[in-house]
Structure formats: structure tokens, C-alpha cells
Design a protein around this motif. Structure first.
Motif, short mmCIF file in Angstrom:
data_model
loop_
_atom_site.label_atom_id
_atom_site.label_comp_id
_atom_site.label_asym_id
_atom_site.label_seq_id
_atom_site.Cartn_x
_atom_site.Cartn_y
_atom_site.Cartn_z
N GLY A 45 -1.50 35.27 58.57
CA GLY A 45 -2.10 34.58 57.44
C GLY A 45 -1.42 33.26 57.16
O GLY A 45 -0.65 32.74 57.97
N GLN B 81 -6.17 38.46 55.00
CA GLN B 81 -6.75 37.13 55.21
C GLN B 81 -7.41 36.95 56.57
O GLN B 81 -8.34 36.15 56.70
N GLU C 240 -0.66 40.29 54.53
CA GLU C 240 -1.38 39.02 54.44
C GLU C 240 -2.26 38.82 55.66
O GLU C 240 -3.42 38.40 55.55
#
Length: 530
Positions: free
Chosen positions: A467, A460, A456
Motif C-alpha cells: 500500500g 488498499q 494496508e
């Protein structure tokens, strides 16, 4: 997406201090502490270990429900089922989580200097100590005791205080004791007996938490906090503070500055700014507890282990041990010159004078024209050294994945959905060679939480910070620990403004208190010089 707030619950009385683990007993390499690499053990088998904290409920699934005992671990998401994955799939995935080139500059994260990797380990040792092994059954977090108070109170430095652990303190019991260095082999011209090592007895560090002598950088970080306390005592004495209560006042000031630094600098660099600001200003949404906080396993076994991905294979440590010097400070060398992970040789301990740290190479500090090494990006790729732990302890990423399953952690997708966030897609999770193995093992829709949070961050935030889900778990845990502690600055004096920094200096980052400010106040940035 906005998340629903639930009112934070606070303790109504000052926290009761739990006695930490015996400093003479050290957790084994299966220890659940989040940062760093353990290479030491109690004995040949769990049966020979001291039984505090070792109480797995064999064949009993983890219970549904958080715990409210501040000395225990518990669940942030008690209603989510644990992810079940066989060891072969976890081993395949862990072995694929490999940094292909530890020197590739594109995987550096210049926004987070390398010192924060080891500051994170130091913080972890302040709030968690789980000596439980990793048995081949599910472990109930409620049966695992946390032998460190789940508070940001520096009990890893102060121990249980000068009355019960006077050997940590100088005569008068106001200042903490430090040790002296010995002559080094890299540059023998640097004098010995410099006050820049931990106090030692037969090589073993005499400190509140022996894990802080696990590697040189965390040991020097621990020493910096000892010296921060001692400088604070000097400052209060110079200002005429009464001797009665001097130690208590110094400890309070040091602890509050540390707590502010954790929020202002450590979390600010590591968390999504919007998520951190939301938690600080509006409160917690998922870390709910009655009375004092417990330690959530979603944090200690998954989210906070992001630090493993930040570790470099080698560092510019000081003018002697650097790239272009005698040799760079490899991970092996950082562990060699320590009482816990080293070879136990008197040639290495006490720390040689030429291994005193130059903090400019680890944090953003003014002067000298030195640029600190960056951490590696927060992603699913770990340094090669961490795939082969000392003493035959195996692969750290494999151990992390297995521990998550043993502790009954939910999948990353389940946690994201509970937070009303859109989970990562199998396509996003399947990027890169590591992701291809994830998909091949059938884990693209139900992903181990630790791996999910690392991916993540990569997807992101380009690996620059955590994230959405990772930031929420980490921020809520830290703010929850502070808000449940009746002695923290957020409970005692929310408007507290830091004052401990070098005269004439000012806090950096628009009034925020940083680790650089703390080190500037200590005023031993580069003791061996250029």
C-alpha cells in the motif's frame, strides 16, 4: 496525497567497503534480516556469541535522531515515539496471523511469480546482516552494526574480492567457482556431477554470505548470479576486452544489470506504481541522510518483511518434485537440502541432481508451456510452517512483532500521519479473524508497523502489492541506497541500458530489465529437462 520533497544528499566519494561478517559465523534465529527464516545459531546464549553487532543499551530508550554511519542501522522517522505493547498482546496477534489454507487459490497473487519471494531474500542478504539477538529490552538501532554494506553491490556474491577471498574464485581470479551435484533419490537417472550446486567444503557452502545456503531456492538464486558473472566474463573475453581490468568490468556490468532489475522488475511488481514513479523521478521525501545511507529499521524490521506473507507451503520445483510428481517441494524439503538449515547429512549435501531448479516454475519464462507458481498475497496471513520455526525458535510472526517493539518502531498510524496520508481505520484493520484479535488486544488505533503495512496492502491493493505507506518506505530505501552509492548506475551512468540477455532476445516489459532476462542470459533455465 502529495508529499513534500526534500533534496537527496549524496556521498562525495566512492563508498568505503566494510568487511562483511566472517562467512564461517552465522547469525542466530533472532537475526534481524528481513526475508526468510533463520534456523541456525551461534551458541546457547547471547553471552557466548561473538560480540560484533551485539551492543544493546540496556534500559536506554532509543535515541531521537537518525544515524549517519553507513555501517549502522538508524531511523527514517526519528521523531516518532516507539509503540509500547506487552508480549502477551503481541503473541496473541502473531498467533492469529495464520493462513487458514495454504492451498486456497484465492490467496494466490498471479502478478508476482513465486521466485520473487526468494529473490527478495537474496536482495536482503545483499544489503543487511544484523547478528544481534532480540533481548528483553529496547534496542538502540545506532548500537546495532550492519555487517553487510547497505548497497546493492552483490558483496554477498563477490565477498571482499579475489585478492582477499581467492577461494571464491577460479584460477586466474576472474570467474567465481561453482560446485557439482550428486545422484538423487527422486530420479537416479539424472547424472551426478552437474555444475549446478554451490561450491562446498564438508557440506558448507563456500560463498560470500552463508545465509544464501539457507534454503534451496535462495541457494539456486545465488548460483544464478555466480553464473551471470561467469557468462559476462565469457562475453567480454569474446569481445576482446583486455585481461587487465576484466574482472572489474564484469562485476560492474553484472551489478548494474542487477540494480536495474531491482527497480524495473522487483520494485515494479511490489510497490504502488505511482509511489515508485514519484520516488524514482522526484526523489526521496523521508529517508534523509548525510553522506552515505544507513539502513532504516522501519524498512528492515517492518516494511521489507512483507516477504514472509508471500511464502507458500509447497512448490512445483522441477519435473521430479512437483504436485503430481514424486512429491511437491515443501518448505521442509527446501530447507533440508541446504548446508545451513538441513540435517547436516551427506545424503542431502551436495545438492542431488534431481533438486536442480526449473526456473520456468518460478518466473515468467517463455517455452515449455509451464506456468510458474504464484506468491501468496501480501497480507497478515503467514504459512503454517512459519508459525513453528526449526530448532524450537518459535513463531516467526510473533518474533517479528516483538522485534519491532524492541527496536522502538512507531505505530503504522503515526507513520501514515507523518506522510500526510489518511491512516487505516480500526474497522479496516479489524477485518478478518486476525483483525478481530488486533481489536481485542486494543491495537486498532495504535498498530504495530509490520502488521499495519501487511493489512494496508490487503485493504488498499487486495494483497497484490504494498500500500501507500509500505510502498513509500520500500521505494525510498532502495532508491536512497542507490543514490548514496557513488558506484551505482544511478550515480555513474543514469542512462545505462542493459545489454546482458540472450542473443536474439529483447528485454521484456517495454524495455525494462527483468529477472527473466537475467536468467535467459545465463541460459540454464531447466538443466534436467522435461
Amino acid at each position: 496525497m502529495a508529499v513534500k520533497k526534500t533534496p537527496a544528499k549524496h556521498a562525495s566519494a566512492p563508498a568505503t567497503k566494510a568487511a562483511p561478517g566472517n562467512p564461517g559465523k552465522q547469525p542466530g534465529p533472532d537475526s534481524g534480516h528481513a526475508y526468510g527464516k533463520c534456523s541456525y545459531s551461534y551458541g546457547a546464549s547471547p553471552a557466548s556469541w561473538p560480540q560484533h553487532g551485539y551492543d544493546p543499551r540496556n534500559e536506554t530508550p532509543p535515541p531521537k535522531g537518525p544515524v549517519f554511519d553507513p555501517g549502522r542501522f538508524g531511523r527514517m522517522f526519528p521523531n516518532l515515539p516507539g509503540l509500547v505493547v506487552d508480549d502477551a498482546a503481541l503473541t496473541a496477534l502473531g498467533n492469529a496471523m495464520r493462513d487458514p489454507s495454504g492451498a486456497d487459490p484465492t490467496r494466490d497473487n498471479p502478478g508476482i511469480p513465486s521466485g520473487f519471494t526468494y529473490l527478495g531474500q537474496f536482495i536482503d542478504h545483499d544489503i543487511t546482516f544484523d547478528p544481534t539477538s532480540m533481548p528483553e529490552v529496547l534496542v538502540d538501532p545506532q548500537a546495532v552494526f550492519n555487517f553487510r554494506t547497505p548497497k546493492l553491490d552483490l558483496d554477498s556474491v563477490y565477498g571482499t574480492g579475489p585478492s582477499t577471498q581467492p577461494y571464491l574464485y577460479e584460477p586466474g581470479r576472474r570467474k567465481l567457482r561453482v560446485g557439482a551435484t550428486q545422484t538423487g533419490g527422486g530420479d537416479a537417472t539424472i547424472p551426478p556431477d552437474m555444475p549446478n550446486d554451490l561450491l562446498r567444503l564438508n557440506g558448507t557452502a563456500v560463498i560470500g554470505d552463508p545465509r544464501n545456503d539457507e534454503n534451496l531456492v535462495v541457494a539456486q538464486t545465488h548460483l544464478a548470479f555466480i553464473k551471470l558473472h561467469n557468462k559476462c566474463v565469457d562475453k567480454l573475453e569474446a569481445e576482446g576486452f583486455p585481461q587487465t581490468g576484466l574482472f572489474t568490468e564484469a562485476r560492474k556490468l553484472v551489478t548494474w544489470h542487477y540494480q536495474r532489475m531491482v527497480i524495473d522488475d522487483f520494485l515494479a511488481r511490489l510497490c504502488d506504481p505511482a509511489v515508485l514513479a514519484d520516488v524514482v523521478q522526484n526523489g526521496r521525501s523521508f529517508f534523509d541522510f548525510a553522506g552515505e545511507a544507513f539502513m532504516p529499521v522501519e524498512f528492515s524490521v517492518a516494511a521489507y518483511r512483507f516477504g514472509h506473507s508471500q511464502v507458500r507451503n509447497a512448490y512445483n520445483y522441477n519435473r521430479v518434485f512437483r504436485f503430481g510428481g514424486v512429491t511437491p517441494a515443501t518448505l521442509a524439503l527446501l530447507f533440508q537440502f541446504s548446508g545451513v538449515s538441513g540435517r547436516g547429512s551427506t545424503d542431502d549435501i551436495p545438492v542431488p541432481s534431481d533438486w536442480i531448479i526449473d526456473w520456468r516454475r518460478f518466473y515468467d519464462l517463455p517455452g515449455g508451456g509451464v506456468t510458474p507458481d504464484a506468491t501468496r498475497k501480501i497480507d497478515p496471513l503467514l504459512a503454517e510452517e512459519l508459525h513453528g520455526l526449526p530448532n524450537g525458535a518459535g513463531s516467526l510472526p510473533v518474533r517479528n512483532l516483538m522485534r519491532g517493539v524492541r527496536m522502538g518502531l512507531p505505530s503504522g498510524q503515526a507513520v501514515a500521519a507523518t506522510m500526510q496520508l489518511t491512516p487505516l481505520t480500526p474497522q479496516e484493520l479489524g477485518s478478518g479473524p486476525d483483525g478481530q484479535v488486533l481489536i481485542a488486544q486494543g491495537l486498532g488505533s495504535n498498530t504495530p508497523l509490520w502488521y499495519y503495512l501487511l493489512k494496508e496492502a490487503q485493504v488498499q491493493q487486495n494483497g497484490d502489492r504494498l500500500g501507500q505507506v509500505g510502498s513509500r518506505i520500500v521505494a525510498e530505501t532502495f532508491i536512497g541506497l542507490l543514490d548514496s552509492d557513488a558506484l551505482s548506475f544511478r550515480r555513474q551512468n543514469p542512462l545505462f541500458e542493459p545489454s546482458l540477455f540472450k542473443p536474439g532476445a529483447t528485454p521484456t516489459a517495454a524495455g525494462k530489465y527483468t529477472m527473466a532476462d537475467l536468467l535467459t542470459f545465463v541460459d540454464e533455465i531447466n538443466p534436467i529437462g522435461d
